[in-house]
Design an enzyme around this catalytic site. Structure first.
Site, mmCIF file in Angstrom:
data_model
loop_
_atom_site.group_PDB
_atom_site.id
_atom_site.type_symbol
_atom_site.label_atom_id
_atom_site.label_comp_id
_atom_site.label_asym_id
_atom_site.label_seq_id
_atom_site.Cartn_x
_atom_site.Cartn_y
_atom_site.Cartn_z
ATOM 1 N N ASP A 176 -4.851 2.611 11.042
ATOM 2 C CA ASP A 176 -6.122 2.231 11.216
ATOM 3 C C ASP A 176 -6.392 1.941 12.795
ATOM 4 O OD1 ASP A 176 -8.699 1.735 10.817
ATOM 5 O OD2 ASP A 176 -8.431 -0.345 9.906
ATOM 6 N N ARG B 249 -5.628 0.319 -6.401
ATOM 7 C CA ARG B 249 -4.334 0.677 -5.866
ATOM 8 C C ARG B 249 -3.845 1.908 -6.948
ATOM 9 N NH1 ARG B 249 -2.261 -2.334 -1.545
ATOM 10 N NH2 ARG B 249 -2.398 -4.527 -1.965
ATOM 11 N N GLU C 199 3.904 4.225 5.812
ATOM 12 C CA GLU C 199 2.706 3.473 5.614
ATOM 13 C C GLU C 199 1.431 4.211 4.939
ATOM 14 O OE1 GLU C 199 1.330 0.750 5.607
ATOM 15 O OE2 GLU C 199 0.673 -0.024 7.407
ATOM 16 N N ASP C 200 0.730 3.584 4.502
ATOM 17 C CA ASP C 200 -0.532 4.310 3.817
ATOM 18 C C ASP C 200 -1.322 4.714 4.624
ATOM 19 O OD1 ASP C 200 -1.163 1.459 4.671
ATOM 20 O OD2 ASP C 200 -1.857 1.237 2.509
ATOM 21 N N LYS D 164 -6.659 7.028 11.000
ATOM 22 C CA LYS D 164 -8.166 6.909 11.283
ATOM 23 C C LYS D 164 -8.018 6.907 12.883
ATOM 24 C CE LYS D 164 -9.908 4.177 7.573
ATOM 25 N NZ LYS D 164 -10.803 2.761 7.340
ATOM 26 N N PHE E 155 -14.048 3.441 4.738
ATOM 27 C CA PHE E 155 -13.003 2.530 3.968
ATOM 28 C C PHE E 155 -12.661 3.029 2.593
ATOM 29 C CE2 PHE E 155 -11.054 -0.913 1.809
ATOM 30 C CZ PHE E 155 -10.010 -1.435 2.583
ATOM 31 N N VAL E 156 -11.365 3.487 2.634
ATOM 32 C CA VAL E 156 -10.930 4.212 1.368
ATOM 33 C C VAL E 156 -9.933 3.405 0.703
ATOM 34 C CG1 VAL E 156 -11.138 6.433 2.434
ATOM 35 C CG2 VAL E 156 -9.119 5.331 2.690
ATOM 36 N N GLY F 69 0.868 -1.358 -0.161
ATOM 37 C CA GLY F 69 -0.042 -0.012 -0.003
ATOM 38 C C GLY F 69 0.781 1.337 0.079
HETATM 39 P P1 IMP Z 1 -4.067 -1.678 11.194
HETATM 40 O O1 IMP Z 1 -3.281 -2.571 11.624
HETATM 41 O O2 IMP Z 1 -5.521 -1.874 11.491
HETATM 42 O O3 IMP Z 1 -3.504 -0.343 11.524
HETATM 43 O O4 IMP Z 1 -4.224 -1.544 9.490
HETATM 44 C C1 IMP Z 1 -3.266 -1.093 8.843
HETATM 45 C C2 IMP Z 1 -3.354 -1.677 7.356
HETATM 46 O O5 IMP Z 1 -4.788 -2.049 7.222
HETATM 47 C C3 IMP Z 1 -3.185 -0.638 6.314
HETATM 48 O O6 IMP Z 1 -1.806 -1.232 5.957
HETATM 49 C C4 IMP Z 1 -4.089 -1.182 5.119
HETATM 50 O O7 IMP Z 1 -3.433 -2.201 4.580
HETATM 51 C C5 IMP Z 1 -5.341 -1.901 5.840
HETATM 52 N N1 IMP Z 1 -6.330 -0.685 5.813
HETATM 53 C C6 IMP Z 1 -6.801 -0.112 6.993
HETATM 54 N N2 IMP Z 1 -8.206 0.860 6.613
HETATM 55 C C7 IMP Z 1 -7.958 0.546 5.357
HETATM 56 C C8 IMP Z 1 -8.665 1.420 4.599
HETATM 57 O O8 IMP Z 1 -9.567 2.342 4.695
HETATM 58 N N3 IMP Z 1 -8.437 1.476 2.994
HETATM 59 C C9 IMP Z 1 -7.602 0.541 2.635
HETATM 60 N N4 IMP Z 1 -6.793 -0.312 3.406
HETATM 61 C C10 IMP Z 1 -6.841 -0.235 4.977
HETATM 62 MG MG MG Z 2 -4.108 -3.750 2.463
#
Ligand code: IMP
Ligand code: MG
Length: 173
Positions: free
Chosen positions: A97, A159, A93-94, A125, A146-147, A38
């Protein structure tokens, strides 16, 4: 799909983040570590806004869960190959979350004993956070939607969209 952030807004935020990193590490070098897949597009644009000696590396993780959310178990599937000891490491990181992925990666990276460790996340987020982790450089705080686009996927799709869009609800989970 509805656009949340246009390519122009993204470019302006990436430029600002690059300037901040350039200022914070003036006179030093940095290692940018992109979280595959990402963060690829973000890293390539961010790197060009950083006026320092910069090298790149990539890391990949797999997290179990649905297409839309991490379940908490994160597994390393590709490690960096650059020695990080005493380096200024910036994890790119993209999106931040729940924070579970970055909590795992932060712990992993700190084992390499970098000189400095910072996190650059294009999107954040904060309302979704389960683990207490903060990014040092953030492009945008966004609501709990969700984006996709600009590197972010839904089941590996979208992507390559140049703007960041809100994926509509309905039957895609
Ligand atoms: P976390 O471990 O929940 O912080 O998630 C991080 C990963 O979840 C990111 O690197 C993304 O791959 C994926 N992710 C979380 N939210 C989104 C979203 O809104 N769109 C796309 N991927 C997401
Ligand atoms: Mg992903």
């Amino acid at each position: 799909m509805q656009i949340l952030l246009t390519r122009q807004e993204i470019a302006a935020a990436v430029e600002r983040m690059g300037k901040d990193i350039t200022r914070d590490f003036a006179g030093e070098s940095v290692v940018l570590i992109g979280v595959l897949k990402g963060a690829c597009l973000f890293l390539s644009d961010l790197a060009r806004q950083i006026e320092l000696n910069a090298t790149f590396d990539f890391i990949a993780v797999r997290s179990y869960g649905t297409q839309k959310q991490t379940a908490g178990e994160v597994q390393l599937i590709k490690d960096v190959t650059t020695p990080l000891r005493d380096q200024n490491v910036i994890l790119v990181e993209d999106i931040l979350d729940t924070g579970l992925t970055l909590t795992f990666l932060r712990k992993h990276m700190l084992q390499h004993q970098p000189r400095a460790f910072k996190i650059a996340a294009l999107l954040d987020k904060p309302s979704r956070r389960l683990a207490p982790v903060k990014a040092d450089y953030v492009g945008f705080e966004i609501p709990d939607k969700f984006v996709v686009g600009y590197g972010l996927d839904y089941a590996e799709r979208f992507r390559n969209l140049p703007d960041i869009c809100i994926l509509e609800e309905g039957g895609q989970e």
